[in-house]
Design a protein around this motif. Sequence first.
Motif, mmCIF file in Angstrom:
data_model
loop_
_atom_site.group_PDB
_atom_site.id
_atom_site.type_symbol
_atom_site.label_atom_id
_atom_site.label_comp_id
_atom_site.label_asym_id
_atom_site.label_seq_id
_atom_site.Cartn_x
_atom_site.Cartn_y
_atom_site.Cartn_z
ATOM 1 N N GLY A 182 0.810 -1.218 0.000
ATOM 2 C CA GLY A 182 0.000 0.000 0.000
ATOM 3 C C GLY A 182 0.836 1.258 0.000
ATOM 4 O O GLY A 182 0.483 2.258 -0.640
ATOM 5 N N ALA B 192 0.778 4.153 -2.730
ATOM 6 C CA ALA B 192 0.582 5.565 -2.404
ATOM 7 C C ALA B 192 1.653 6.428 -3.062
ATOM 8 O O ALA B 192 1.351 7.518 -3.569
ATOM 9 C CB ALA B 192 0.599 5.751 -0.883
ATOM 10 N N ASP C 192 -3.138 13.711 -2.760
ATOM 11 C CA ASP C 192 -3.862 12.439 -2.854
ATOM 12 C C ASP C 192 -2.984 11.275 -2.416
ATOM 13 O O ASP C 192 -3.437 10.360 -1.720
ATOM 14 C CB ASP C 192 -4.351 12.198 -4.287
ATOM 15 C CG ASP C 192 -5.458 13.145 -4.690
ATOM 16 O OD1 ASP C 192 -6.160 13.643 -3.778
ATOM 17 O OD2 ASP C 192 -5.626 13.380 -5.898
ATOM 18 N N PHE D 267 -2.639 11.308 1.371
ATOM 19 C CA PHE D 267 -3.853 10.803 1.999
ATOM 20 C C PHE D 267 -3.883 9.272 1.950
ATOM 21 O O PHE D 267 -4.216 8.618 2.945
ATOM 22 C CB PHE D 267 -5.092 11.382 1.308
ATOM 23 C CG PHE D 267 -6.373 10.833 1.844
ATOM 24 C CD1 PHE D 267 -6.840 11.215 3.086
ATOM 25 C CD2 PHE D 267 -7.108 9.912 1.112
ATOM 26 C CE1 PHE D 267 -8.022 10.692 3.596
ATOM 27 C CE2 PHE D 267 -8.281 9.379 1.599
ATOM 28 C CZ PHE D 267 -8.741 9.770 2.854
ATOM 29 N N GLU D 268 -3.537 8.707 0.821
ATOM 30 C CA GLU D 268 -3.512 7.249 0.694
ATOM 31 C C GLU D 268 -2.442 6.633 1.593
ATOM 32 O O GLU D 268 -2.649 5.587 2.213
ATOM 33 C CB GLU D 268 -3.278 6.827 -0.758
ATOM 34 C CG GLU D 268 -4.458 7.066 -1.656
ATOM 35 C CD GLU D 268 -5.679 6.261 -1.239
ATOM 36 O OE1 GLU D 268 -5.540 5.060 -0.942
ATOM 37 O OE2 GLU D 268 -6.775 6.845 -1.201
ATOM 38 N N PHE E 288 -1.302 7.848 4.453
ATOM 39 C CA PHE E 288 -1.845 7.916 5.810
ATOM 40 C C PHE E 288 -2.908 6.838 6.018
ATOM 41 O O PHE E 288 -2.950 6.180 7.058
ATOM 42 C CB PHE E 288 -2.425 9.317 6.061
ATOM 43 C CG PHE E 288 -3.101 9.458 7.377
ATOM 44 C CD1 PHE E 288 -2.349 9.535 8.546
ATOM 45 C CD2 PHE E 288 -4.484 9.504 7.468
ATOM 46 C CE1 PHE E 288 -2.978 9.659 9.772
ATOM 47 C CE2 PHE E 288 -5.112 9.620 8.686
ATOM 48 C CZ PHE E 288 -4.358 9.700 9.848
ATOM 49 N N ARG E 289 -3.752 6.666 5.020
ATOM 50 C CA ARG E 289 -4.815 5.665 5.116
ATOM 51 C C ARG E 289 -4.250 4.244 5.250
ATOM 52 O O ARG E 289 -4.741 3.445 6.044
ATOM 53 C CB ARG E 289 -5.714 5.755 3.888
ATOM 54 C CG ARG E 289 -7.095 5.198 4.101
ATOM 55 C CD ARG E 289 -7.916 5.475 2.906
ATOM 56 N NE ARG E 289 -7.533 4.490 1.895
ATOM 57 C CZ ARG E 289 -8.304 4.097 0.914
ATOM 58 N NH1 ARG E 289 -9.481 4.630 0.746
ATOM 59 N NH2 ARG E 289 -7.902 3.190 0.060
ATOM 60 N N TYR E 290 -3.220 3.914 4.519
ATOM 61 C CA TYR E 290 -2.612 2.583 4.610
ATOM 62 C C TYR E 290 -1.932 2.374 5.958
ATOM 63 O O TYR E 290 -2.026 1.296 6.542
ATOM 64 C CB TYR E 290 -1.607 2.352 3.472
ATOM 65 C CG TYR E 290 -2.260 1.928 2.185
ATOM 66 C CD1 TYR E 290 -2.923 0.715 2.099
ATOM 67 C CD2 TYR E 290 -2.214 2.740 1.069
ATOM 68 C CE1 TYR E 290 -3.528 0.321 0.920
ATOM 69 C CE2 TYR E 290 -2.820 2.356 -0.116
ATOM 70 C CZ TYR E 290 -3.478 1.145 -0.184
ATOM 71 O OH TYR E 290 -4.074 0.754 -1.341
ATOM 72 N N VAL F 24 -2.638 3.841 8.880
ATOM 73 C CA VAL F 24 -3.691 3.690 9.891
ATOM 74 C C VAL F 24 -4.382 2.337 9.729
ATOM 75 O O VAL F 24 -4.690 1.657 10.720
ATOM 76 C CB VAL F 24 -4.707 4.852 9.796
ATOM 77 C CG1 VAL F 24 -5.938 4.585 10.638
ATOM 78 C CG2 VAL F 24 -4.050 6.155 10.222
ATOM 79 N N GLY F 25 -4.595 1.923 8.501
ATOM 80 C CA GLY F 25 -5.231 0.622 8.259
ATOM 81 C C GLY F 25 -4.417 -0.539 8.788
ATOM 82 O O GLY F 25 -4.961 -1.472 9.393
#
Length: 132
Positions: free
Chosen positions: A70, A74, A85, A88-89, A91-93, A95-96
């Motif tokens: 991920g 990103a 963008d 954001f991706e 950070f999302r990975y 946190v996931g």
Amino acid sequence: MDEMDPISGQPEPERPRDDDIPEPHADFADETRQGGWKRLFSFESMFFPVIARYVFMVYVVLVLLVGVAGVFAAFSLMARIGFSDGMFELFRYIVGVVLLVLGGRLWLELVMVVFKIHEALQDIRSHVTKTK
């Protein structure tokens, strides 16, 4: 003379002696060494508590591999679409991955609680049958 409970003023109940306390339930590895294959296929002992740590390790490694993939995705998104963008991706990975590891640990602990309850019930049953 019985000791008195300081709060209620009643005599304290008799405490169990050491010989009244049941032995803790042996783990699966000890039982299979003692009973062999017959004990393994009788489903009297639990197998999962022995391998739970290894299952969790494999789970964490797989989640981390997906997380690394991920992160690369990103960075690729940063290059193709834009920095914001991609960040954001990223950070999302991250946190996931953290949430998946914590969620997996919580699930495993809940499963282990069920096994501990099962062991405690077996100990209670064996203690009750010994006293009859």
